[in-house]
Design an enzyme around this catalytic site. Sequence first.
Site, PDB file in Angstrom:
ATOM      1  N   CYS A   1       0.825  -1.228   0.000  1.00 50.06           N
ATOM      2  CA  CYS A   1       0.000   0.000   0.000  1.00 50.06           C
ATOM      3  C   CYS A   1       0.850   1.265   0.000  1.00 50.06           C
ATOM      4  O   CYS A   1       0.346   2.350  -0.307  1.00 50.06           O
ATOM      5  CB  CYS A   1      -0.931   0.010   1.201  1.00 50.06           C
ATOM      6  SG  CYS A   1      -2.012  -1.405   1.239  1.00 50.06           S
TER       7      CYS A   1
ATOM      8  N   HIS B   1      -3.974   6.972   1.662  1.00 47.56           N
ATOM      9  CA  HIS B   1      -4.179   5.620   1.138  1.00 47.56           C
ATOM     10  C   HIS B   1      -5.611   5.193   1.453  1.00 47.56           C
ATOM     11  O   HIS B   1      -6.185   5.624   2.454  1.00 47.56           O
ATOM     12  CB  HIS B   1      -3.161   4.677   1.790  1.00 47.56           C
ATOM     13  CG  HIS B   1      -3.436   3.232   1.478  1.00 47.56           C
ATOM     14  ND1 HIS B   1      -3.604   2.786   0.191  1.00 47.56           N
ATOM     15  CD2 HIS B   1      -3.581   2.147   2.292  1.00 47.56           C
ATOM     16  CE1 HIS B   1      -3.841   1.494   0.222  1.00 47.56           C
ATOM     17  NE2 HIS B   1      -3.844   1.073   1.477  1.00 47.56           N
TER      18      HIS B   1
ATOM     19  N   ASN C   1      -9.903  -1.081  -1.725  1.00 47.09           N
ATOM     20  CA  ASN C   1      -8.472  -0.831  -1.563  1.00 47.09           C
ATOM     21  C   ASN C   1      -7.738  -1.400  -2.776  1.00 47.09           C
ATOM     22  O   ASN C   1      -7.741  -2.609  -2.993  1.00 47.09           O
ATOM     23  CB  ASN C   1      -7.999  -1.510  -0.265  1.00 47.09           C
ATOM     24  CG  ASN C   1      -6.525  -1.272   0.027  1.00 47.09           C
ATOM     25  OD1 ASN C   1      -5.797  -0.727  -0.798  1.00 47.09           O
ATOM     26  ND2 ASN C   1      -6.084  -1.687   1.202  1.00 47.09           N
TER      27      ASN C   1
HETATM   28  O1  UT7 Z   1      -4.116  -1.520   3.031  1.00 46.76           O
HETATM   29  C1  UT7 Z   1      -3.276  -1.543   4.140  1.00 46.76           C
HETATM   30  C2  UT7 Z   1      -3.563  -2.392   5.158  1.00 46.76           C
HETATM   31  N1  UT7 Z   1      -4.911  -2.733   5.494  1.00 46.76           N
HETATM   32  C3  UT7 Z   1      -5.585  -2.010   6.389  1.00 46.76           C
HETATM   33  O2  UT7 Z   1      -5.211  -0.940   6.767  1.00 46.76           O
HETATM   34  C4  UT7 Z   1      -6.853  -2.627   6.981  1.00 46.76           C
HETATM   35  C5  UT7 Z   1      -6.855  -2.394   8.464  1.00 46.76           C
HETATM   36  N2  UT7 Z   1      -7.912  -3.087   9.175  1.00 46.76           N
HETATM   37  C6  UT7 Z   1      -9.243  -2.871   8.990  1.00 46.76           C
HETATM   38  O3  UT7 Z   1      -9.634  -2.105   8.114  1.00 46.76           O
HETATM   39  C7  UT7 Z   1     -10.225  -3.540   9.916  1.00 46.76           C
HETATM   40  O4  UT7 Z   1      -9.524  -4.142  10.983  1.00 46.76           O
HETATM   41  C8  UT7 Z   1     -11.102  -4.627   9.226  1.00 46.76           C
HETATM   42  C9  UT7 Z   1     -12.063  -3.964   8.230  1.00 46.76           C
HETATM   43  C10 UT7 Z   1     -10.259  -5.645   8.467  1.00 46.76           C
HETATM   44  C11 UT7 Z   1     -11.936  -5.364  10.260  1.00 46.76           C
HETATM   45  O5  UT7 Z   1     -12.712  -4.430  10.984  1.00 46.76           O
HETATM   46  P1  UT7 Z   1     -12.762  -4.490  12.580  1.00 46.76           P
HETATM   47  O6  UT7 Z   1     -13.679  -3.434  13.008  1.00 46.76           O
HETATM   48  O7  UT7 Z   1     -11.351  -4.439  13.094  1.00 46.76           O
HETATM   49  O8  UT7 Z   1     -13.446  -5.883  12.837  1.00 46.76           O
HETATM   50  P2  UT7 Z   1     -12.897  -7.142  13.652  1.00 46.76           P
HETATM   51  O9  UT7 Z   1     -11.759  -7.777  12.952  1.00 46.76           O
HETATM   52  O10 UT7 Z   1     -12.743  -6.745  15.091  1.00 46.76           O
HETATM   53  O11 UT7 Z   1     -14.143  -8.084  13.565  1.00 46.76           O
HETATM   54  C12 UT7 Z   1     -15.369  -7.794  14.232  1.00 46.76           C
HETATM   55  C13 UT7 Z   1     -16.337  -8.895  13.878  1.00 46.76           C
HETATM   56  C14 UT7 Z   1     -15.749 -10.299  14.043  1.00 46.76           C
HETATM   57  O12 UT7 Z   1     -16.784 -11.158  14.499  1.00 46.76           O
HETATM   58  P3  UT7 Z   1     -16.909 -11.549  16.070  1.00 46.76           P
HETATM   59  O13 UT7 Z   1     -15.601 -12.223  16.376  1.00 46.76           O
HETATM   60  O14 UT7 Z   1     -17.069 -10.250  16.770  1.00 46.76           O
HETATM   61  O15 UT7 Z   1     -18.077 -12.449  16.088  1.00 46.76           O
HETATM   62  C15 UT7 Z   1     -15.373 -10.708  12.659  1.00 46.76           C
HETATM   63  O16 UT7 Z   1     -15.370 -12.099  12.476  1.00 46.76           O
HETATM   64  O17 UT7 Z   1     -16.676  -8.796  12.492  1.00 46.76           O
HETATM   65  C16 UT7 Z   1     -16.485 -10.067  11.866  1.00 46.76           C
HETATM   66  N3  UT7 Z   1     -16.146  -9.824  10.469  1.00 46.76           N
HETATM   67  C17 UT7 Z   1     -17.086  -9.713   9.520  1.00 46.76           C
HETATM   68  N4  UT7 Z   1     -18.424  -9.799   9.580  1.00 46.76           N
HETATM   69  C18 UT7 Z   1     -19.107  -9.649   8.422  1.00 46.76           C
HETATM   70  C19 UT7 Z   1     -14.923  -9.656   9.906  1.00 46.76           C
HETATM   71  N5  UT7 Z   1     -15.058  -9.454   8.581  1.00 46.76           N
HETATM   72  C20 UT7 Z   1     -16.397  -9.496   8.316  1.00 46.76           C
HETATM   73  C21 UT7 Z   1     -17.155  -9.356   7.144  1.00 46.76           C
HETATM   74  N6  UT7 Z   1     -18.506  -9.457   7.247  1.00 46.76           N
HETATM   75  N7  UT7 Z   1     -16.613  -9.139   5.938  1.00 46.76           N
END
Ligand code: UT7
Length: 351
Positions: A129, A278, A308
């Site tokens: 990125c 980004h 992204n």
């Molecule tokens: O490009 C450079 C690098 N990339 C980034 O900068 C990305 C950085 N990270 C993020 O954008 C976020 O961490 C994510 C979008 C990947 C995830 O968002 P989050 O708010 O950190 O969610 P989380 O990982 O804490 O997950 C919360 C819940 C989980 O379920 P439980 O364990 O609470 O039951 C996940 O399993 O959301 C669930 N989850 C989803 N649910 C529906 C994770 N992905 C999805 C999804 N649809 N696509």
Amino acid sequence: MIRSKILGLGSYVPDRIVTNEEIAYLDARHIRHDEKQTDTTPEWIRTRTGVEERRYVPNDESTTCSDLAQRAAVRALEDAQCSAKDVDCIILATLSPDIHFPGTAVFLQSRLGIDGDEGCPCFDIRQQCSGFLYGLQMADSFVKSGQYKRVLLVGAELHSHSLDYSTRGRDVMVLFGDGAGAVVVGPSESNGPRDGILYTKLGADGSGAQDLHLKVFDSQKMPHIQYDPAWGTPDVAYPQMNGKKVFLNAVRAMNLGTRAALQATGLTWDDVDWFVPHQANLRINEAVAKFAEIPEEKVLNSIQFYGNTTAATVPLTIDHHRKAGRVKKGDLIVSAVFGAGFTWGASVFQV
Ligand code: UT7
């Protein structure tokens, strides 16, 4: 010393729009099923990431990363009013290269019809990125030193072939899209306080390398690798991410990088036209804007439309808003990026 500037800019995204409604029903060949393939909802994707749709290449294995790169490069060359023959160096940033080696820049060179005995040097850079700003610093240095006069810098990504379209991969899969952005960098005739590329600063922290990685690829194939159950878990085949850690580090690095860029150049937000971060997550960009005290109306995003696109996000976002009539020739931009590695960077430049 000669100063460098961006002579032209262009971008390309494939025609196929994949909405948040559709993505849950796609398989690894991008075929839509009646049953959900992934347990996700449009609402989750929109509220947690800002993405509303993304672009995918046609699902006939006809497209490679260098294809996308070529289309963006041709537009940037047109915008710079120069021809491919004028290019004396190519830098291509991607995490989804055509094949493992040689690098994708040489495929781009051939596609542009400038290969052969007198072919210009071609660099592939792998800063994910952060690739565009890493490349911009290289291009800036090459031009300033007099080494090269027309550097073609391209960020191009074909993500959609190497994502895990099952619930296991949903955290990563919903984020990414295909696309490319390019600039031509050359010498600037003027060196006023707003002219050309004013600042580039980069960083990296290898201790974050395992927090966002992909071990193998063959990006033209669908799926990009045939998974062998003998491997145990399929982690090796798909990008793995520690999302929260990446998120927090991204906000921190982009905030600090942006502040340092303003301090080093002596500019304030009154002097700057746009902030182009980004495009990894709209919430990351909102947090950076808040912490770095950036006026809301100066922040340009495009993640809603393209997801992204990794190394392509910065030129793609600028071009998106240029086509919409917001960004004008001569506007001054502060950009900040963060990605796998971890790697990061910030830059101040005129478009
Ligand atoms: O490009 C450079 C690098 N990339 C980034 O900068 C990305 C950085 N990270 C993020 O954008 C976020 O961490 C994510 C979008 C990947 C995830 O968002 P989050 O708010 O950190 O969610 P989380 O990982 O804490 O997950 C919360 C819940 C989980 O379920 P439980 O364990 O609470 O039951 C996940 O399993 O959301 C669930 N989850 C989803 N649910 C529906 C994770 N992905 C999805 C999804 N649809 N696509």
